[in-house]
Design a protein around this motif. Structure first.
Motif, mmCIF file in Angstrom:
data_model
loop_
_atom_site.group_PDB
_atom_site.id
_atom_site.type_symbol
_atom_site.label_atom_id
_atom_site.label_comp_id
_atom_site.label_asym_id
_atom_site.label_seq_id
_atom_site.Cartn_x
_atom_site.Cartn_y
_atom_site.Cartn_z
ATOM 1 N N SER A 53 36.157 44.943 41.654
ATOM 2 C CA SER A 53 35.622 44.645 40.431
ATOM 3 C C SER A 53 36.404 45.464 39.440
ATOM 4 C CB SER A 53 34.274 45.165 40.440
ATOM 5 O OG SER A 53 34.395 46.590 40.690
ATOM 6 N N ASP A 54 36.270 45.367 37.870
ATOM 7 C CA ASP A 54 36.736 45.897 37.079
ATOM 8 C C ASP A 54 38.241 45.544 36.911
ATOM 9 O OD1 ASP A 54 34.415 47.186 36.410
ATOM 10 O OD2 ASP A 54 34.667 48.789 37.474
ATOM 11 N N SER A 55 38.935 46.279 37.634
ATOM 12 C CA SER A 55 40.625 46.296 37.164
ATOM 13 C C SER A 55 41.254 44.873 37.810
ATOM 14 C CB SER A 55 41.423 47.493 37.999
ATOM 15 O OG SER A 55 41.061 48.712 37.442
ATOM 16 N N ARG A 95 46.656 45.797 39.161
ATOM 17 C CA ARG A 95 46.891 46.987 38.310
ATOM 18 C C ARG A 95 46.317 47.978 39.110
ATOM 19 N NH1 ARG A 95 44.852 44.778 32.381
ATOM 20 N NH2 ARG A 95 46.300 43.111 32.079
ATOM 21 N N ASP A 96 46.569 49.272 38.766
ATOM 22 C CA ASP A 96 46.048 50.487 39.334
ATOM 23 C C ASP A 96 44.320 50.395 39.147
ATOM 24 O OD1 ASP A 96 48.699 51.213 40.130
ATOM 25 O OD2 ASP A 96 48.687 52.743 38.695
ATOM 26 N N LEU A 97 43.795 50.862 39.982
ATOM 27 C CA LEU A 97 42.218 51.114 39.876
ATOM 28 C C LEU A 97 41.865 52.536 39.943
ATOM 29 C CD1 LEU A 97 39.522 49.787 40.200
ATOM 30 C CD2 LEU A 97 39.613 49.883 42.734
ATOM 31 N N PRO A 98 41.373 53.188 38.774
ATOM 32 C CA PRO A 98 40.918 54.441 38.688
ATOM 33 C C PRO A 98 39.532 54.564 39.340
ATOM 34 C CG PRO A 98 41.312 53.531 36.720
ATOM 35 C CD PRO A 98 41.087 52.508 37.410
ATOM 36 N N TRP A 99 39.617 55.509 40.590
ATOM 37 C CA TRP A 99 38.346 56.008 41.387
ATOM 38 C C TRP A 99 37.557 56.767 40.408
ATOM 39 C CZ3 TRP A 99 36.271 54.227 45.867
ATOM 40 C CH2 TRP A 99 35.117 54.813 46.244
ATOM 41 N N ASP A 115 39.010 31.712 41.493
ATOM 42 C CA ASP A 115 39.475 32.972 41.290
ATOM 43 C C ASP A 115 39.942 33.853 42.765
ATOM 44 O OD1 ASP A 115 39.077 32.834 38.588
ATOM 45 O OD2 ASP A 115 37.044 33.514 38.862
ATOM 46 N N ILE A 116 39.386 33.403 43.810
ATOM 47 C CA ILE A 116 39.559 34.061 45.116
ATOM 48 C C ILE A 116 40.898 33.427 45.469
ATOM 49 C CG2 ILE A 116 39.119 33.892 47.360
ATOM 50 C CD1 ILE A 116 36.266 34.360 46.765
ATOM 51 N N GLU A 117 41.004 31.909 45.392
ATOM 52 C CA GLU A 117 42.482 31.357 45.704
ATOM 53 C C GLU A 117 43.509 32.042 44.984
ATOM 54 O OE1 GLU A 117 43.198 28.858 47.878
ATOM 55 O OE2 GLU A 117 41.837 27.946 48.265
ATOM 56 N N ALA A 118 43.312 32.284 43.722
ATOM 57 C CA ALA A 118 44.236 32.929 42.667
ATOM 58 C C ALA A 118 44.453 34.478 42.807
ATOM 59 C CB ALA A 118 44.055 32.471 41.390
ATOM 60 N N LEU A 119 43.688 35.040 43.792
ATOM 61 C CA LEU A 119 43.650 36.387 43.956
ATOM 62 C C LEU A 119 43.165 37.278 42.821
ATOM 63 C CD1 LEU A 119 46.665 37.284 45.925
ATOM 64 C CD2 LEU A 119 44.538 36.346 46.716
ATOM 65 N N GLN A 120 42.262 36.546 41.973
ATOM 66 C CA GLN A 120 41.704 37.122 40.606
ATOM 67 C C GLN A 120 40.384 37.564 40.960
ATOM 68 O OE1 GLN A 120 42.468 33.835 37.886
ATOM 69 N NE2 GLN A 120 44.211 34.759 37.202
ATOM 70 N N ASN A 164 38.640 40.390 40.284
ATOM 71 C CA ASN A 164 37.673 40.727 39.219
ATOM 72 C C ASN A 164 37.028 39.781 38.398
ATOM 73 O OD1 ASN A 164 40.446 40.364 38.211
ATOM 74 N ND2 ASN A 164 39.830 41.191 36.334
ATOM 75 N N LYS A 165 37.732 38.502 38.267
ATOM 76 C CA LYS A 165 37.069 37.512 37.533
ATOM 77 C C LYS A 165 35.912 36.835 38.662
ATOM 78 C CE LYS A 165 41.307 36.197 34.793
ATOM 79 N NZ LYS A 165 42.250 35.095 34.378
ATOM 80 N N ALA A 166 36.253 36.807 39.722
ATOM 81 C CA ALA A 166 35.090 36.202 40.494
ATOM 82 C C ALA A 166 33.905 36.972 40.451
ATOM 83 C CB ALA A 166 35.580 36.109 42.104
ATOM 84 N N VAL A 167 34.242 38.425 40.503
ATOM 85 C CA VAL A 167 33.266 39.340 40.500
ATOM 86 C C VAL A 167 32.440 39.037 39.215
ATOM 87 C CG1 VAL A 167 32.449 41.972 40.192
ATOM 88 C CG2 VAL A 167 34.323 41.326 42.012
ATOM 89 N N ALA A 168 32.987 39.033 38.193
ATOM 90 C CA ALA A 168 32.190 38.953 36.741
ATOM 91 C C ALA A 168 31.397 37.655 36.750
ATOM 92 C CB ALA A 168 33.329 38.665 35.761
ATOM 93 N N LYS A 169 31.961 36.551 37.505
ATOM 94 C CA LYS A 169 31.087 35.421 37.623
ATOM 95 C C LYS A 169 29.760 35.364 38.135
ATOM 96 C CE LYS A 169 34.940 31.920 36.802
ATOM 97 N NZ LYS A 169 35.899 32.868 36.210
#
Length: 844
Positions: free
Chosen positions: A644-646, A650-654, A703-708, A710-715
């Motif tokens: 999610s989020d990032s 990109r880097d993911l801040p914990w 989104d999963i196929e495109a490795l995106q 965070n977008k899948a999570v938002a949906k």
């Protein structure tokens, strides 16, 4: 009523056992399904996985699970890059054997990975320290030797006289060994090499076809291979000799003000032999930086040899220096110094007060423009350059090369930055190089029937140096050719070789050979490879070379091992430290109590400094233990946070708030089914929710196929919100029934538990064995239209529907309208006239 709280501590282990018992993730090479090979770069078994590993493997796992649901036969394996110096260092520091230390670490890390529920085919697990694995590697090395791609030569190396081992350039810090602190020496040793340069052109050309690789990675590889067109030429020297130099910018030759040679160049050695000051300078250079990258930032130092180099056009002599920034293994080990147009030369000329001439300007009018503190390496027109004046750079380069070739003092030439791969390592914990040294027969390959050449277990790490070199029995053998006394090669192979073909062994694991060509062809190239950007150059370049080398000898039918590459961002965390005396002491997140914008140490309540959010590292102790997080929140919450989020690149801040939010969402999803939702037969239809359901299924899949991710999570968030707001109609029940399969690639344990609660309403089989929910294409039409609904010619309602909806569905929606039903008031419907996308007229 089902329990209102989801218990991951019970669900995680239960479903993982169910998947194992069903063999859900065991790849079947004989399957007729389309093959999909998903691979994450395998880890070094250091003892514990970290959150960065979790992010990497979660991404691959989501894709692998999704591909399986879409009807693919998926290969998603795991293994261990198990050889290397850390194990040998542990042996020296902790008094343990590298094998035992490594095996214990593998067991710990495997248990950690299993707790996260990754869909891995553990039946194909391998460790590069297994004799079975490295024995096949030895066989491959011998085949490359037979093909002329392996050779041995004397080469200068960094030698640590205390640890008695060769050091990589990166292990030399300020001229000292990184571990011992001893002054590093340059020594000539016989080393084994692989002819990667034979494939330089092909490796470079192949990058153009890797359109599913990040551009930055392709550029990094291109720069590392380093093809350059230029001029190789000869300066006549004042002492009667000559020196060869190479330049990619022969157009700047009129700006040359010195010639520099490497400290180990024959001219430097010759001068040092008769000049004590020169000899001291050469020794000083050998103790300094050794890599091109380090030399870029190091102070530029030189020693004037007193020799002059005759400029081929001006007839003037240029001073010849021994310089610390020139490397013998690039070009000829000698360079033409053009300070005005090379920053390295500019710094050197400034230090030694040498002329800095402008020979390239933006325009002829700016021929005398001064330099402002640095060189100018850009394009322009030639100035102060005799017959070249006014030419563009490209034209001038061609003109100088033409003159040099016509006059016999130079030739146009292609030079590569890439050097042959030196694979000898003077250490124990690695693949033994399968050769024998015989005084009578020379170097003799170990017969294939005697492979693997296994590492001896009885080794001593108390004495510095390579234990194989001093082993009393292992190194002494009979020559396979003459039967006389001989010795084994005691060097072991660079661990990059272990990772240059492991993906082939995952795909095919026969006992009698490294892999089966036909079996490998079913899976390779890897459809999706995932790993850190830190491996963008060497690992990927070496894997590409190894695959080409095996293709060259007929063992493979393809050249590129990885069709698609994704480099994920790192997981980061703020740091906590305190100054104690003259040193900075670092504390882990579990030792600190956050208080607003500050923090205190739990042990004493005193404040600590909250530092920047940076890459997690053991040295700064800003690491998060996955086990503790999984124990508290469950595997699915951790997986969800990683996605999610990032954006994944990109880097993911914990953050604690982030993982807590993911834990709450897991419980929220559980309540959607735990409340035992039932359809209200009198509830009005919700066509909008139905349409959103199909769009969510399609969008999440894309989104999963495109490795995106965070977008899948938002949906999914949007879809769950809509379900919760809907009344208990048939469309809500259908949407809830979709949820287990929709979330299963990301949250597989929760998905199985939700499916179990919903029971026969959806399926009795494991979600891991289910297919991806089907999508109705009609539901994906983006454009919506407003339909006027008339009863007896009067407007009674309007419907917002997807454009292109067919007549039957429009009629059904219109007749289901509450307003229409009230208007009809029980009257018999005699006829329904439908004008698609415009009108429904009901005649009663």
């Amino acid at each position: 009523m089902t329990d209102q709280r989801f218990d991951p501590s019970a669900a995680d282990g239960r479903w993982q056992r169910a998947w194992d018992e069903a063999g859900n993730f065991t790849a079947d090479s004989g399957s007729n399904k389309p093959k999909s090979y998903v691979l994450e770069m395998f880890p070094y078994p250091s003892g514990r996985i970290h959150i960065g590993h979790v992010r990497n493997y979660t991404m691959g796992d989501v894709l692998a699970r999704y591909k399986k649901m879409r009807g693919h036969e998926v290969l998603h394996p795991m293994g261990w890059d198990a050889f290397g110096m850390p194990a040998e260092n542990a042996a020296m520091e902790k008094g343990v054997h590298p094998d035992g230390w490594t095996r214990a670490n593998i067991a710990n890390m495997k248990a950690q990975l299993k707790r996260l529920g990754f869909a891995l085919d553990w039946s194909r697990e391998l460790a590069t320290c297994d004799p079975e694995y490295y024995g096949h590697e030895q066989a491959l090395f011998l085949k490359l030797y037979e093909a002329g791609l392996v050779y041995r030569k004397e080469s200068e190396v960094n030698w640590d006289p205390v640890d008695m081992t060769v050091l990589a350039n990166e292990q030399v810090i300020d001229g000292k060994g990184w571990r011992s602190g001893a002054e590093v020496e340059k020594r000539k040793l016989s080393q084994w090499f692989l002819k990667i340069t034979q494939f330089a052109e092909d490796l470079l050309d192949g990058l153009a076809g890797l359109d599913k690789w990040p551009d930055k990675v392709r550029l990094m590889q291109e720069n590392w291979i380093g093809k350059s067109q230029g001029l190789q030429f000869r300066f006549a020297l004042s002492d009667g000799g000559e020196v060869e130099a190479y330049t990619t910018r022969p157009d700047t030759i009129f700006g040359a003000s010195f010639v520099a040679v490497a400290p180990d160049h024959p001219i430097a050695q010759q001068v040092a032999a008769s000049n004590c000051d020169a000899a001291k300078f050469v020794e000083q250079c050998k103790r300094g930086a050794t890599t091109a990258a380090a030399l870029e930032t190091a102070e530029k130092l030189g020693f004037d040899t007193g020799i002059g180099a005759l400029h081929p056009f001006t007839g003037k002599y240029l001073p010849v220096f021994i310089a610390n920034f020139v490397l013998m293994d690039y070009g000829t080990g000698a360079v033409m110094g053009v300070p005005g147009h090379d920053q390295r030369d500019f710094e050197f000329a400034t230090k030694y007060e040498l002329p800095i001439e402008r020979v390239v300007a933006k325009s002829l009018e700016e021929a005398d423009a001064p330099f402002v503190g640095e060189a100018e390496a850009g394009d322009g027109v030639l100035v102060h350059s005799d017959f070249l004046d006014g030419m563009g750079v490209a034209v001038a380069i061609a003109a100088v090369i033409a003159r040099a070739e016509a006059e016999g003092w130079g030739e146009g030439q292609t030079v590569w930055r890439l050097r042959d791969w030196g694979v000898s390592r003077q250490r124990y914990w690695g693949t033994p190089i399968p050769f024998i040294h015989c005084d009578a027969c020379g170097i003799v390959p170990v017969p294939e029937s005697q492979l693997p050449v296994e590492l001896p277990e009885d080794v001593d790490f108390q004495t510095p140096g390579n234990p194989l070199e001093r082993h009393p029995t292992w190194k002494h053998v009979d020559c396979p050719q003459c039967g006389g006394k001989a010795t084994r090669e005691t060097d072991t192979l660079d661990t990059f070789i272990n990772s240059s073909w492991y993906f082939l062994r995952f795909a095919s694991q026969p006992a009698d050979k490294p892999f089966d060509k036909a079996e490998v062809a079913k899976w390779l190239p890897v459809e999706q490879y995932i790993g850190g950007i830190e491996h963008a150059i060497l690992h990927l370049l070496y894997a590409r070379f190894w695959t080409r080398a095996l293709q060259h000898i007929g063992m493979l039918d393809f050249a590129e091992p990885f069709a698609s590459l994704f480099t994920q961002g790192m997981v980061t965390h703020e740091t906590y430290s305190r100054r104690e005396g003259d040193r900075e002491v670092w504390f882990g997140p579990e030792e600190v109590e956050r208080t607003g914008n500050g923090a205190t140490l739990k042990a004493d309540g005193k404040p600590v400094t909250v530092g920047k959010v940076v890459k997690m590292s053991k040295s700064k102790k800003n690491v998060v233990d996955p086990d503790a997080i999984v124990a508290q929140y469950g595997a699915d919450a951790v997986r969800w946070f990683m996605l999610s989020d990032s954006p994944p690149e990109r880097d993911l801040p914990w953050s604690e708030a982030g993982i807590e939010g993911c834990g709450r969402f897991v419980q929220r999803l559980w309540r959607v089914v735990a409340n035992d939702p039932q359809c209200d037969v009198d509830a009005p239809a919700n066509p909008g929710l139905k349409r959103l359901a199909h769009r969510t299924i399609a969008g999440v899949g894309t989104d999963i196929e495109a490795l995106q991710f965070n977008k899948a999570v938002a949906k999914i968030y949007e879809f769950v919100n809509a379900i919760e707001k809907s009344h208990p109609c048939a469309e809500q029940m259908a949407a809830i029934a979709i949820l287990p399969r929709l979330i299963s690639p990301m949250m597989p344990h929760l998905a199985e538990s939700m499916r179990e609660v919903l029971g026969d309403r959806i399926s009795s089989q494991l979600v891991a064995e289910s297919t991806w929910p089907p999508v109705d294409p009609a539901m994906l039409v983006d454009d919506e239209v407003t339909i006027a609904v008339q009863v007896k010619g009067k407007l009674r309602d309007t419907l917002t529907v997807a454009k292109g909806l067919d007549k039957a569905e429009l009629e059904a929606l219109a007749l289901a309208s509450e307003k229409v039903q009230r208007s009809l008031d029980g009257a018999e419907v005699r006829k329904v006239i439908v004008v698609p996308d415009r009108l429904v007229n009901i005649v009663a």
